[in-house]
Design a protein around this motif. Sequence first.
Motif, mmCIF file in Angstrom:
data_model
loop_
_atom_site.group_PDB
_atom_site.id
_atom_site.type_symbol
_atom_site.label_atom_id
_atom_site.label_comp_id
_atom_site.label_asym_id
_atom_site.label_seq_id
_atom_site.Cartn_x
_atom_site.Cartn_y
_atom_site.Cartn_z
ATOM 1 N N SER A 135 -32.225 159.151 45.978
ATOM 2 C CA SER A 135 -32.428 159.250 44.526
ATOM 3 C C SER A 135 -32.018 157.988 43.787
ATOM 4 O O SER A 135 -32.254 157.875 42.582
ATOM 5 C CB SER A 135 -31.655 160.454 43.963
ATOM 6 N N GLY A 136 -31.393 157.042 44.483
ATOM 7 C CA GLY A 136 -31.024 155.787 43.834
ATOM 8 C C GLY A 136 -29.569 155.681 43.442
ATOM 9 O O GLY A 136 -29.223 154.897 42.556
ATOM 10 N N LEU A 187 -36.336 162.409 42.020
ATOM 11 C CA LEU A 187 -37.583 161.808 41.552
ATOM 12 C C LEU A 187 -38.472 162.826 40.852
ATOM 13 O O LEU A 187 -39.208 162.482 39.927
ATOM 14 C CB LEU A 187 -38.325 161.172 42.731
ATOM 15 N N ILE A 237 -42.306 157.147 38.038
ATOM 16 C CA ILE A 237 -42.900 157.004 39.364
ATOM 17 C C ILE A 237 -43.923 155.881 39.414
ATOM 18 O O ILE A 237 -43.939 155.078 40.364
ATOM 19 C CB ILE A 237 -43.523 158.343 39.821
ATOM 20 N N LEU A 260 -42.206 152.583 39.522
ATOM 21 C CA LEU A 260 -41.552 152.416 40.821
ATOM 22 C C LEU A 260 -42.565 152.030 41.892
ATOM 23 O O LEU A 260 -42.290 151.195 42.760
ATOM 24 C CB LEU A 260 -40.835 153.709 41.215
ATOM 25 N N GLN A 292 -42.577 148.619 44.117
ATOM 26 C CA GLN A 292 -42.602 148.609 45.570
ATOM 27 C C GLN A 292 -43.768 147.761 46.087
ATOM 28 O O GLN A 292 -43.627 147.028 47.074
ATOM 29 C CB GLN A 292 -42.705 150.041 46.107
ATOM 30 N N TYR A 350 -42.189 164.594 45.879
ATOM 31 C CA TYR A 350 -41.432 163.646 46.686
ATOM 32 C C TYR A 350 -40.092 164.270 47.071
ATOM 33 O O TYR A 350 -39.048 163.896 46.534
ATOM 34 C CB TYR A 350 -41.206 162.337 45.926
ATOM 35 N N ASN A 388 -37.599 161.803 47.728
ATOM 36 C CA ASN A 388 -37.284 160.933 46.599
ATOM 37 C C ASN A 388 -37.886 159.541 46.758
ATOM 38 O O ASN A 388 -38.974 159.394 47.306
ATOM 39 C CB ASN A 388 -35.764 160.900 46.378
ATOM 40 N N ALA A 389 -37.180 158.512 46.280
ATOM 41 C CA ALA A 389 -37.762 157.178 46.226
ATOM 42 C C ALA A 389 -38.114 156.639 47.602
ATOM 43 O O ALA A 389 -39.071 155.875 47.751
ATOM 44 C CB ALA A 389 -36.798 156.221 45.515
ATOM 45 N N GLU A 436 -41.672 155.014 48.514
ATOM 46 C CA GLU A 436 -41.785 153.674 49.086
ATOM 47 C C GLU A 436 -42.584 153.698 50.384
ATOM 48 O O GLU A 436 -43.419 152.808 50.625
ATOM 49 C CB GLU A 436 -40.389 153.097 49.331
#
Length: 473
Positions: free
Chosen positions: A190-191, A330, A337, A340, A344, A371, A374-375, A379
């Motif tokens: 999640s960052g 996310l 999104i 992001l 990426q 997702y 998440n990120a 990616e």
Amino acid sequence: MTRIISTRFGRPSEHHSPAANDGVLVLATSDHVADATGSVPADAALPVTTVTEVMEAVRLLRTSAFALAVVDLSDARTAIGAIRILRTQQPELPIAGLADPANPVTSAEALQEGVSAVLMAPLSMTDLEVLVANQHDRGAGDASDPAARGPAPDEDAVFAQSSSMREAMAQLHGVAGTAEGVCLVGEPGSGRGLLARALHRLGDASRPFLELDVADGTPPEVEQRLFGHPSRPGSTSDLERVGPSGALARAGGGTLVLRHLTALSARAQARLVRAWRDGEAAGPDGDVVPMPGRLVGLVEPGIDDVVAEGGLRADLLSRVMPARVEVPALRRRREDIAALAVHQLARLSATGTPPRRFTRAALTVLAALPYPGNARQLEALVATVAAAAPRPLIQLEDVLAHAQLDGAMPRIESYASLREARAQFERDAISAVLLRHRGRVSEAARALGIQRTNLYRKVRQLNVERSLLAPRK
């Protein structure tokens, strides 16, 4: 609260003084943005000039030099065209976008055009000063190089157009000026680590920043890496012992991040609480070693249950990391999104992947997908799509060929009224079915059990993204 959506989180240099070209040109093509610029003082050290027409901005660029231009992103077609025109006039001019929360895809398109940052209204003088100071620090690039159309992708960029991420950033700003420890709570991917670095930058970025994964190794090994000195069993009066090789000593007055905090052994937890209780520790030669300026722990949701079950000391959180910031998953920040995904894609291009760009429809689909990872999952999807796309321009069908469509509908927010919840459910259901059937309305209508005409009517009434519909023949 920061209004910067994507940029390097730093503070203006104390040694920077405005030069002749340190003014900011704002192109406000909508009334609400023009009004928002009124919050910038007219006598500010960084002068701000606001215009409402693209050609007026062009005329000013021909006669004056500016340190930064800010373009209103409320109207996608006008905004993207304006960015291209301004860049033609002054290729070296840094350009930022002023986001429209209702059109997050436009922010992503602006990033693809090379804008250096995206801001939220109303404009603040701090945001503008940070961007101008960062540009001075970077120095002008080679404008003749096509790759210099925008700054290199920042590995630590934070995207916060969504309300949930803006709230998290506001909390970070609230503790940035203190030495208060922070517990970052969020799902894997999640960052949390990204926000830990953002917090360090918002504080004193000149001091050390260290990360330690306390789940990597046996408890004695982790304890040695953390303290650099074995504990003294039975000792209750002397200061906690640390060695120069330990993370606590190497972090100095900076930031120490502990990943997988709940994996820390009970003995190591007790030593940390003791060290923070005293505010210092003893080095191997008897010298006094100050504790890091800030300790940041990364944990997953359900941390209170872990504490209740005895897996983590309550005083470790209350004494060492009293501040808590919830990092949204996310699925709770869909407005971020598209940006992001563009970020990426830029990172991939910087590492050798052939240059790619997303169409608006492709960005819309990416923002609608689930997702659970998440990120990291986003990616991975972007990397797969970029590698497989047959053309430089990534189309909707390129994303759909690799997307996981099951469970595409986001959760209904608990605070929605019954009417709002029903509309949201129908909107998400129609969007998911259109995705599944590649935008073919007849097939989607049959799957939904309604007539084609009714589906078109609901698309209009519910403001379903029109780019999800396949072009009519």
